[in-house]
Design a protein around this motif. Structure first.
Motif, PDB file in Angstrom:
ATOM      1  N   SER A  69      -1.362   7.599   3.993  1.00 52.57           N
ATOM      2  CA  SER A  69      -2.234   6.802   4.855  1.00 52.57           C
ATOM      3  C   SER A  69      -1.443   5.669   5.489  1.00 52.57           C
ATOM      4  CB  SER A  69      -3.397   6.217   4.047  1.00 52.57           C
ATOM      5  OG  SER A  69      -2.946   5.159   3.222  1.00 52.57           O
ATOM      6  N   SER A  70      -1.988   5.108   6.550  1.00 51.96           N
ATOM      7  CA  SER A  70      -1.321   3.995   7.224  1.00 51.96           C
ATOM      8  C   SER A  70      -1.266   2.760   6.332  1.00 51.96           C
ATOM      9  CB  SER A  70      -2.030   3.676   8.545  1.00 51.96           C
ATOM     10  OG  SER A  70      -3.401   3.387   8.320  1.00 51.96           O
ATOM     11  N   ASP A  71      -2.280   2.570   5.493  1.00 51.08           N
ATOM     12  CA  ASP A  71      -2.274   1.414   4.581  1.00 51.08           C
ATOM     13  C   ASP A  71      -1.105   1.488   3.608  1.00 51.08           C
ATOM     14  OD1 ASP A  71      -4.531   0.356   5.752  1.00 51.08           O
ATOM     15  OD2 ASP A  71      -5.920   1.144   4.253  1.00 51.08           O
ATOM     16  N   VAL A  72      -0.838   2.681   3.098  1.00 49.00           N
ATOM     17  CA  VAL A  72       0.286   2.852   2.170  1.00 49.00           C
ATOM     18  C   VAL A  72       1.608   2.617   2.891  1.00 49.00           C
ATOM     19  CG1 VAL A  72       1.524   4.514   0.712  1.00 49.00           C
ATOM     20  CG2 VAL A  72      -0.970   4.384   0.617  1.00 49.00           C
ATOM     21  N   LEU A  73       1.713   3.091   4.120  1.00 48.55           N
ATOM     22  CA  LEU A  73       2.924   2.855   4.910  1.00 48.55           C
ATOM     23  C   LEU A  73       3.196   1.358   5.063  1.00 48.55           C
ATOM     24  CD1 LEU A  73       2.864   5.339   7.930  1.00 48.55           C
ATOM     25  CD2 LEU A  73       4.576   5.218   6.125  1.00 48.55           C
ATOM     26  N   VAL A  74       2.170   0.616   5.448  1.00 48.47           N
ATOM     27  CA  VAL A  74       2.341  -0.825   5.637  1.00 48.47           C
ATOM     28  C   VAL A  74       2.755  -1.492   4.329  1.00 48.47           C
ATOM     29  CG1 VAL A  74       1.138  -2.974   6.199  1.00 48.47           C
ATOM     30  CG2 VAL A  74       0.758  -0.937   7.595  1.00 48.47           C
ATOM     31  N   HIS A  75       2.156  -1.054   3.232  1.00 45.67           N
ATOM     32  CA  HIS A  75       2.534  -1.607   1.924  1.00 45.67           C
ATOM     33  C   HIS A  75       4.020  -1.376   1.642  1.00 45.67           C
ATOM     34  CE1 HIS A  75       2.662  -2.420  -2.369  1.00 45.67           C
ATOM     35  NE2 HIS A  75       3.039  -1.167  -2.596  1.00 45.67           N
ATOM     36  N   CYS A  76       4.484  -0.163   1.890  1.00 46.30           N
ATOM     37  CA  CYS A  76       5.897   0.149   1.638  1.00 46.30           C
ATOM     38  C   CYS A  76       6.811  -0.646   2.565  1.00 46.30           C
ATOM     39  CB  CYS A  76       6.144   1.644   1.812  1.00 46.30           C
ATOM     40  SG  CYS A  76       5.354   2.691   0.567  1.00 46.30           S
ATOM     41  N   TRP A  77       6.448  -0.726   3.839  1.00 45.18           N
ATOM     42  CA  TRP A  77       7.258  -1.510   4.778  1.00 45.18           C
ATOM     43  C   TRP A  77       7.351  -2.975   4.331  1.00 45.18           C
ATOM     44  CZ3 TRP A  77       4.007   0.734   9.337  1.00 45.18           C
ATOM     45  CH2 TRP A  77       4.522   1.983   9.702  1.00 45.18           C
ATOM     46  N   ASN A  78       6.254  -3.532   3.884  1.00 45.50           N
ATOM     47  CA  ASN A  78       6.260  -4.930   3.435  1.00 45.50           C
ATOM     48  C   ASN A  78       7.152  -5.115   2.214  1.00 45.50           C
ATOM     49  OD1 ASN A  78       4.600  -6.006   5.429  1.00 45.50           O
ATOM     50  ND2 ASN A  78       2.716  -5.587   4.296  1.00 45.50           N
ATOM     51  N   GLU A  79       7.148  -4.127   1.317  1.00 43.91           N
ATOM     52  CA  GLU A  79       8.023  -4.200   0.140  1.00 43.91           C
ATOM     53  C   GLU A  79       9.491  -4.178   0.562  1.00 43.91           C
ATOM     54  OE1 GLU A  79       7.339  -4.252  -3.367  1.00 43.91           O
ATOM     55  OE2 GLU A  79       5.414  -4.987  -2.621  1.00 43.91           O
ATOM     56  N   LEU A  80       9.830  -3.323   1.506  1.00 44.42           N
ATOM     57  CA  LEU A  80      11.217  -3.265   1.987  1.00 44.42           C
ATOM     58  C   LEU A  80      11.602  -4.562   2.686  1.00 44.42           C
ATOM     59  CD1 LEU A  80      11.525   0.371   3.460  1.00 44.42           C
ATOM     60  CD2 LEU A  80      11.974  -0.428   1.133  1.00 44.42           C
ATOM     61  N   ALA A  81      10.674  -5.116   3.445  1.00 43.87           N
ATOM     62  CA  ALA A  81      10.957  -6.371   4.150  1.00 43.87           C
ATOM     63  C   ALA A  81      11.200  -7.507   3.163  1.00 43.87           C
ATOM     64  CB  ALA A  81       9.796  -6.723   5.082  1.00 43.87           C
ATOM     65  N   THR A  82      10.362  -7.576   2.145  1.00 42.76           N
ATOM     66  CA  THR A  82      10.513  -8.637   1.138  1.00 42.76           C
ATOM     67  C   THR A  82      11.846  -8.516   0.416  1.00 42.76           C
ATOM     68  OG1 THR A  82       8.118  -8.748   0.818  1.00 42.76           O
ATOM     69  CG2 THR A  82       9.494  -9.644  -0.943  1.00 42.76           C
ATOM     70  N   ALA A  83      12.277  -7.288   0.172  1.00 45.77           N
ATOM     71  CA  ALA A  83      13.541  -7.062  -0.541  1.00 45.77           C
ATOM     72  C   ALA A  83      14.752  -7.157   0.386  1.00 45.77           C
ATOM     73  CB  ALA A  83      13.520  -5.693  -1.211  1.00 45.77           C
ATOM     74  N   GLY A  84      14.524  -7.279   1.690  1.00 46.06           N
ATOM     75  CA  GLY A  84      15.627  -7.428   2.630  1.00 46.06           C
ATOM     76  C   GLY A  84      16.395  -6.159   2.909  1.00 46.06           C
ATOM     77  N   PHE A  85      15.703  -5.025   2.953  1.00 45.94           N
ATOM     78  CA  PHE A  85      16.384  -3.756   3.187  1.00 45.94           C
ATOM     79  C   PHE A  85      16.976  -3.706   4.603  1.00 45.94           C
ATOM     80  CE2 PHE A  85      15.259  -2.283  -0.768  1.00 45.94           C
ATOM     81  CZ  PHE A  85      15.529  -0.929  -0.961  1.00 45.94           C
ATOM     82  N   THR A  86      18.209  -3.208   4.683  1.00 45.62           N
ATOM     83  CA  THR A  86      18.920  -3.070   5.954  1.00 45.62           C
ATOM     84  C   THR A  86      19.292  -1.601   6.161  1.00 45.62           C
ATOM     85  OG1 THR A  86      21.164  -3.298   5.084  1.00 45.62           O
ATOM     86  CG2 THR A  86      19.916  -5.347   5.495  1.00 45.62           C
ATOM     87  N   ARG A  87      20.045  -1.338   7.222  1.00 43.72           N
ATOM     88  CA  ARG A  87      20.441   0.045   7.500  1.00 43.72           C
ATOM     89  C   ARG A  87      21.449   0.577   6.488  1.00 43.72           C
ATOM     90  NH1 ARG A  87      19.863  -1.602  13.075  1.00 43.72           N
ATOM     91  NH2 ARG A  87      18.230  -0.343  14.076  1.00 43.72           N
ATOM     92  N   ASN A  88      21.976  -0.261   5.640  1.00 46.06           N
ATOM     93  CA  ASN A  88      22.896   0.195   4.595  1.00 46.06           C
ATOM     94  C   ASN A  88      22.157   0.674   3.350  1.00 46.06           C
ATOM     95  OD1 ASN A  88      25.191  -0.431   6.080  1.00 46.06           O
ATOM     96  ND2 ASN A  88      25.215  -2.553   5.338  1.00 46.06           N
ATOM     97  N   ASP A  89      20.836   0.605   3.375  1.00 42.47           N
ATOM     98  CA  ASP A  89      20.052   0.915   2.188  1.00 42.47           C
ATOM     99  C   ASP A  89      19.417   2.293   2.283  1.00 42.47           C
ATOM    100  OD1 ASP A  89      20.750  -1.608   1.167  1.00 42.47           O
ATOM    101  OD2 ASP A  89      19.156  -2.538   2.350  1.00 42.47           O
ATOM    102  N   LEU A  90      18.737   2.706   1.220  1.00 44.97           N
ATOM    103  CA  LEU A  90      18.308   4.095   1.098  1.00 44.97           C
ATOM    104  C   LEU A  90      16.973   4.171   0.373  1.00 44.97           C
ATOM    105  CD1 LEU A  90      20.576   7.080   0.190  1.00 44.97           C
ATOM    106  CD2 LEU A  90      18.597   6.630  -1.265  1.00 44.97           C
ATOM    107  N   VAL A  91      16.189   5.189   0.733  1.00 51.77           N
ATOM    108  CA  VAL A  91      14.902   5.448   0.082  1.00 51.77           C
ATOM    109  C   VAL A  91      14.987   6.756  -0.694  1.00 51.77           C
ATOM    110  CG1 VAL A  91      12.471   6.034   0.472  1.00 51.77           C
ATOM    111  CG2 VAL A  91      13.536   4.193   1.793  1.00 51.77           C
TER     112      VAL A  91
END
Length: 358
Positions: A69-91
């Motif tokens: 769902s879109s809500d889950v996507l936003v949650h995941c994006w916010n988690e990555l943003a808080t952790a400072g994920f960059t293009r050098n990182d991986l999921v």
């Protein structure tokens, strides 16, 4: 361990066998941070893997289709943003097909695309969702209507993860395996027919061969047609993998995703086989073979529902072009052909044959 090469736009490997999770740390060494997206049921696995990964971030998502769902996507994006994920990182996505679909979409959309490793934990995830680079979510209008093509760096199919998988989920996953038999590898059909009980046993040699063969079918198909270009004439590309999916997805949507995907597409394949008999001359014995194999595996072959609702849902199928409804059919096991714009009366006739008898 078996390794299958997927020679697509960005080649990668699928690692299949017990204990293959051990290769994960070697696949992510170049990442600064690794996010593990997982459902609650796999929290123990995620926590076990975390210490061997660089700066791990664990993100829990809902189970099954609720994750898409879109809500889950936003949650995941916010988690990555808080952790400072960059293009050098991986999921890393660990879970069933729904989890790997959403995890792949998170990776595809974060900073316009970062690396992704798929770790399917269900039969369906291993043989279908994890291979091929399709990622996405559902919306009220239909399943998988929003997404992106984003190939993984690798896929890890650790058969040990199936030990706790409920048997109905194993059986449902085998629906996709049998599909691969009908569209490309008839040997799969023979292996299932010889011993259906052994085919459902996740520790058996037969089961491992079925998974390997199904993954090889998908790897071969997607290597030649990653983005599912429209099939032309007798040349059918990635659309072949959608055998049974036009009606199957409609059933899922109309019934609010209450069906297991593998169960729904089994009904869809019976429908597609009946349609293939009438539109492409498929041998009636092969139509009967669909019902026989699915019944032997404890999978459904009948359905009752409102045809008008299903027909409307099928109009949103990904194979539809303009107002033209298109189905994947077969002329014989291993040979696929498209059925373009079939007569509405013929569709209703085939659908009526799905009704339970007696």
């Amino acid at each position: 361990m078996t390794t299958i090469d997927v020679f697509s736009v960005n080649p990668y490997q699928v690692h299949i066998g017990p204990g293959t999770l051990d290769v994960l740390p070697s696949l992510v060494r170049d990442a600064t941070r690794v996010a593990i997206i997982h459902p609650a049921v796999l929290s123990d696995v995620a926590h076990h893997l975390a210490p061997d990964l660089p700066q791990p971030l664990l993100i829990e998502v809902p189970a099954a289709e609720s994750a898409k769902s879109s809500d889950v996507l936003v949650h995941c994006w916010n988690e990555l943003a808080t952790a400072g994920f960059t293009r050098n990182d991986l999921v890393v996505g660990i879970g069933g097909g729904a989890t790997t679909d959403v995890a792949g979409f998170v990776a595809a959309t974060w900073l316009r695309g970062i690396a992704f490793v798929s770790v399917p934990s269900t039969v369906l995830g291993m043989v279908d969702a994890a291979v091929g680079g399709k990622t996405g979510i559902n919306i009220p209008a239909g399943k998988n209507l929003v997404g992106a093509f984003h190939e993984p760096r690798a896929v890890i199919c650790d058969l040990d993860l199936l030990a706790s998988l409920p048997e109905p989920d194993v059986r449902a996953g085998l629906g996709e395996v049998v599909k691969c038999g009908f569209i490309a590898d008839p040997r799969i059909l023979e292996l299932v027919a010889q011993d259906p009980a052994d085919a459902v046993t996740t520790t058996s040699v037969r089961f491992a061969e079925l998974v390997r063969r199904a993954v090889q079918v998908k790897a071969s198909v997607v290597a030649g047609d990653l983005r599912e270009a429209t099939s032309v004439g007798t040349k059918v590309g990635r659309e072949a993998l959608n055998y049974g999916h036009t009606l199957g997805h409609a059933i899922e949507k109309v019934d609010n995703f209450g069906w297991r995907h593998g169960e729904a597409i089994c009904i869809g394949m019976v429908f597609a086989a009946e349609l293939s008999q009438r539109a492409l001359g498929l041998d009636p014995a092969v139509v009967a073979q669909h019902r026989e194999l699915f019944t032997a595996l404890g999978l459904p072959t009948t359905y009752q529902g409102d045809w008008a609702d299903l027909r409307a849902a099928m109009s949103l199928d990904k194979k539809t072009r303009g107002n033209t409804l298109r189905f994947v059919g077969i002329t014989e096991p291993g040979t696929v052909a498209m059925i373009d714009d079939p007569d509405e009366a013929l569709l209703e006739e085939c659908y009526a044959l799905l009704a339970p008898q007696g």
